[in-house]
Write a protein that holds these residues in place. Structure first.
Motif, PDB file in Angstrom:
ATOM      1  N   TYR A   5     -77.280  -6.775  25.384  1.00 28.75           N
ATOM      2  CA  TYR A   5     -76.109  -7.630  25.298  1.00 28.75           C
ATOM      3  C   TYR A   5     -76.181  -8.697  26.383  1.00 28.75           C
ATOM      4  CZ  TYR A   5     -73.587  -4.697  21.965  1.00 28.75           C
ATOM      5  OH  TYR A   5     -73.196  -4.028  20.836  1.00 28.75           O
ATOM      6  N   GLN A  48     -73.690 -11.355  28.693  1.00 32.55           N
ATOM      7  CA  GLN A  48     -72.299 -11.583  29.103  1.00 32.55           C
ATOM      8  C   GLN A  48     -72.199 -12.794  30.014  1.00 32.55           C
ATOM      9  OE1 GLN A  48     -70.339  -8.510  31.447  1.00 32.55           O
ATOM     10  NE2 GLN A  48     -68.361  -9.057  30.597  1.00 32.55           N
ATOM     11  N   GLN A  67     -66.013 -13.499  29.944  1.00 30.78           N
ATOM     12  CA  GLN A  67     -66.124 -13.239  28.509  1.00 30.78           C
ATOM     13  C   GLN A  67     -66.598 -11.812  28.277  1.00 30.78           C
ATOM     14  OE1 GLN A  67     -68.243 -16.041  26.114  1.00 30.78           O
ATOM     15  NE2 GLN A  67     -67.551 -17.813  27.285  1.00 30.78           N
ATOM     16  N   GLY A  68     -66.383 -11.344  27.061  1.00 26.52           N
ATOM     17  CA  GLY A  68     -66.895 -10.037  26.709  1.00 26.52           C
ATOM     18  C   GLY A  68     -68.382 -10.096  26.403  1.00 26.52           C
ATOM     19  N   PRO A  69     -69.073  -8.969  26.480  1.00 23.90           N
ATOM     20  CA  PRO A  69     -70.499  -8.942  26.142  1.00 23.90           C
ATOM     21  C   PRO A  69     -70.726  -9.346  24.690  1.00 23.90           C
ATOM     22  CG  PRO A  69     -69.848  -6.948  27.312  1.00 23.90           C
ATOM     23  CD  PRO A  69     -68.587  -7.671  26.961  1.00 23.90           C
ATOM     24  N   PHE A  73     -73.662  -9.250  21.560  1.00 27.13           N
ATOM     25  CA  PHE A  73     -74.885  -8.620  21.064  1.00 27.13           C
ATOM     26  C   PHE A  73     -76.019  -9.638  20.977  1.00 27.13           C
ATOM     27  CE2 PHE A  73     -77.243  -5.617  18.473  1.00 27.13           C
ATOM     28  CZ  PHE A  73     -77.995  -6.418  17.635  1.00 27.13           C
ATOM     29  N   TYR A  93     -77.420  -6.972  29.664  1.00 29.82           N
ATOM     30  CA  TYR A  93     -77.286  -5.523  29.755  1.00 29.82           C
ATOM     31  C   TYR A  93     -78.201  -4.828  28.757  1.00 29.82           C
ATOM     32  CZ  TYR A  93     -73.003  -6.106  32.478  1.00 29.82           C
ATOM     33  OH  TYR A  93     -72.085  -6.428  33.447  1.00 29.82           O
ATOM     34  N   PHE A 109     -62.188  -4.082  28.347  1.00 29.65           N
ATOM     35  CA  PHE A 109     -62.659  -4.742  27.132  1.00 29.65           C
ATOM     36  C   PHE A 109     -62.429  -3.854  25.925  1.00 29.65           C
ATOM     37  CE2 PHE A 109     -64.680  -8.542  28.566  1.00 29.65           C
ATOM     38  CZ  PHE A 109     -65.143  -8.281  29.844  1.00 29.65           C
ATOM     39  N   GLU A 143     -73.874  -3.033  15.884  1.00 29.48           N
ATOM     40  CA  GLU A 143     -73.551  -4.109  16.800  1.00 29.48           C
ATOM     41  C   GLU A 143     -72.065  -4.059  17.092  1.00 29.48           C
ATOM     42  OE1 GLU A 143     -74.432  -7.933  15.212  1.00 29.48           O
ATOM     43  OE2 GLU A 143     -73.190  -9.007  16.665  1.00 29.48           O
ATOM     44  N   ALA A 144     -71.717  -4.092  18.341  1.00 26.40           N
ATOM     45  CA  ALA A 144     -70.316  -4.085  18.732  1.00 26.40           C
ATOM     46  C   ALA A 144     -69.866  -5.500  19.088  1.00 26.40           C
ATOM     47  CB  ALA A 144     -70.092  -3.149  19.913  1.00 26.40           C
ATOM     48  N   PHE A 156     -67.040  -7.662  21.101  1.00 26.70           N
ATOM     49  CA  PHE A 156     -66.122  -7.470  22.210  1.00 26.70           C
ATOM     50  C   PHE A 156     -65.035  -8.542  22.240  1.00 26.70           C
ATOM     51  CE2 PHE A 156     -67.877  -4.186  25.034  1.00 26.70           C
ATOM     52  CZ  PHE A 156     -69.082  -3.944  24.400  1.00 26.70           C
ATOM     53  N   GLY A 157     -63.879  -8.136  22.749  1.00 26.64           N
ATOM     54  CA  GLY A 157     -62.818  -9.082  23.027  1.00 26.64           C
ATOM     55  C   GLY A 157     -63.100  -9.818  24.332  1.00 26.64           C
ATOM     56  N   GLN A 158     -62.156 -10.682  24.717  1.00 25.76           N
ATOM     57  CA  GLN A 158     -62.340 -11.509  25.910  1.00 25.76           C
ATOM     58  C   GLN A 158     -62.028 -10.765  27.199  1.00 25.76           C
ATOM     59  OE1 GLN A 158     -63.408 -14.987  25.996  1.00 25.76           O
ATOM     60  NE2 GLN A 158     -64.142 -14.113  24.097  1.00 25.76           N
ATOM     61  N   GLY A 159     -61.458  -9.606  27.076  1.00 26.61           N
ATOM     62  CA  GLY A 159     -61.164  -8.829  28.262  1.00 26.61           C
ATOM     63  C   GLY A 159     -59.748  -9.024  28.785  1.00 26.61           C
TER      64      GLY A 159
END
Lengths: 110, 115
Positions: free
Chosen positions: A36, A38, A42-44, A46, A87, B90, B103-104, B106-109
């Motif tokens: 991943y 990042q 922001q979020g990670p 893929f 990551y 997250f 595949e995951a 993710f949100g912005q946190g």
């Protein structure tokens, strides 16, 4: 648990290839290797996933040797916008656990 | 359209308070997750739900309670907040329930700061 280890940081220059190696000595037979990216705040996101040998998509390649105890993410011809934390993730089939490495901070310089 | 959205983006609160973070995904995924990222950027999974059922529950204080009213939502409620709860949380979702080949997203946190 398949613990992952990766370098803390790497510097590179625009246009170069960046290779990040992750160690996962205790990887189990059914585990997958995922990477991943990042960016700050922001979020990670893929990048790529593989089980063995080589996987390539439009942004990266993933090399996995036969013993699967390590993997190498290859970013071809990086640009400044590739500066991020990368990551290494081992998704463990047993117990449905996800194990993230500490992340590698890649800095791409002009 | 945002695929995985969580609110609020920032949350500052005092010790001892109870707070909730909401998460919604419009991807039609079956599985949702909560992760915690500490100041050293380590990402650790906290919970995972598949079709509203808990499938992963890591070693997390029971002050943290996830709630999934439907498979598109997974909220995180935290009781009696402590200073050590300060982190970025997250939310994520994925299509498959078997998380090792998926595949995951993710949100912005949500940056939680406990003072």
């Amino acid at each position: 648990l398949a613990k992952t280890t990766q370098p803390i940081s790497m510097d590179s220059y625009e246009g170069q290839e960046v290779n990040i190696t992750c160690s996962h000595n205790n990887i189990a037979t059914n585990d997958y290797i995922t990477w991943y990216q990042q960016f700050p705040s922001q979020g990670p996101r893929f990048i790529i996933q593989g089980y063995k040998t080589k996987v390539t998509n439009e942004v990266a390649s993933l090399f996995i040797p036969a013993d699967r105890k390590s993997s190498t993410l290859s970013l071809p011809r990086v640009s400044l916008s590739d500066t991020a934390v990368y990551y290494c993730l081992v998704a463990e089939a047993a117990g449905n656990k996800l194990t993230f490495g500490g992340g590698t901070r890649v800095l791409v310089k002009p | 359209d945002t695929a995985v959205s969580q609110t609020p983006k920032y949350l500052v609160t005092q010790m001892g308070n109870d707070k909730s973070i909401k998460c919604e995904q419009n991807l039609g995924h079956d599985t949702m997750y909560w992760y915690k990222q500490d100041s050293k950027k380590f990402l650790k999974i906290m919970f995972s739900y598949n079709n509203k059922e808990l499938i992963i529950n890591e070693t997390v204080p029971n002050r943290f309670s996830p709630k999934s009213p439907d498979k598109a939502h997974l909220n995180l409620h935290i009781n009696s907040l402590e200073l050590g709860d300060s982190a970025v949380y997250f939310c994520a979702s994925s299509q498959e329930g078997a998380i090792m080949n998926t595949e995951a997203f993710f949100g912005q946190g949500t940056r939680l700061t406990v003072v």
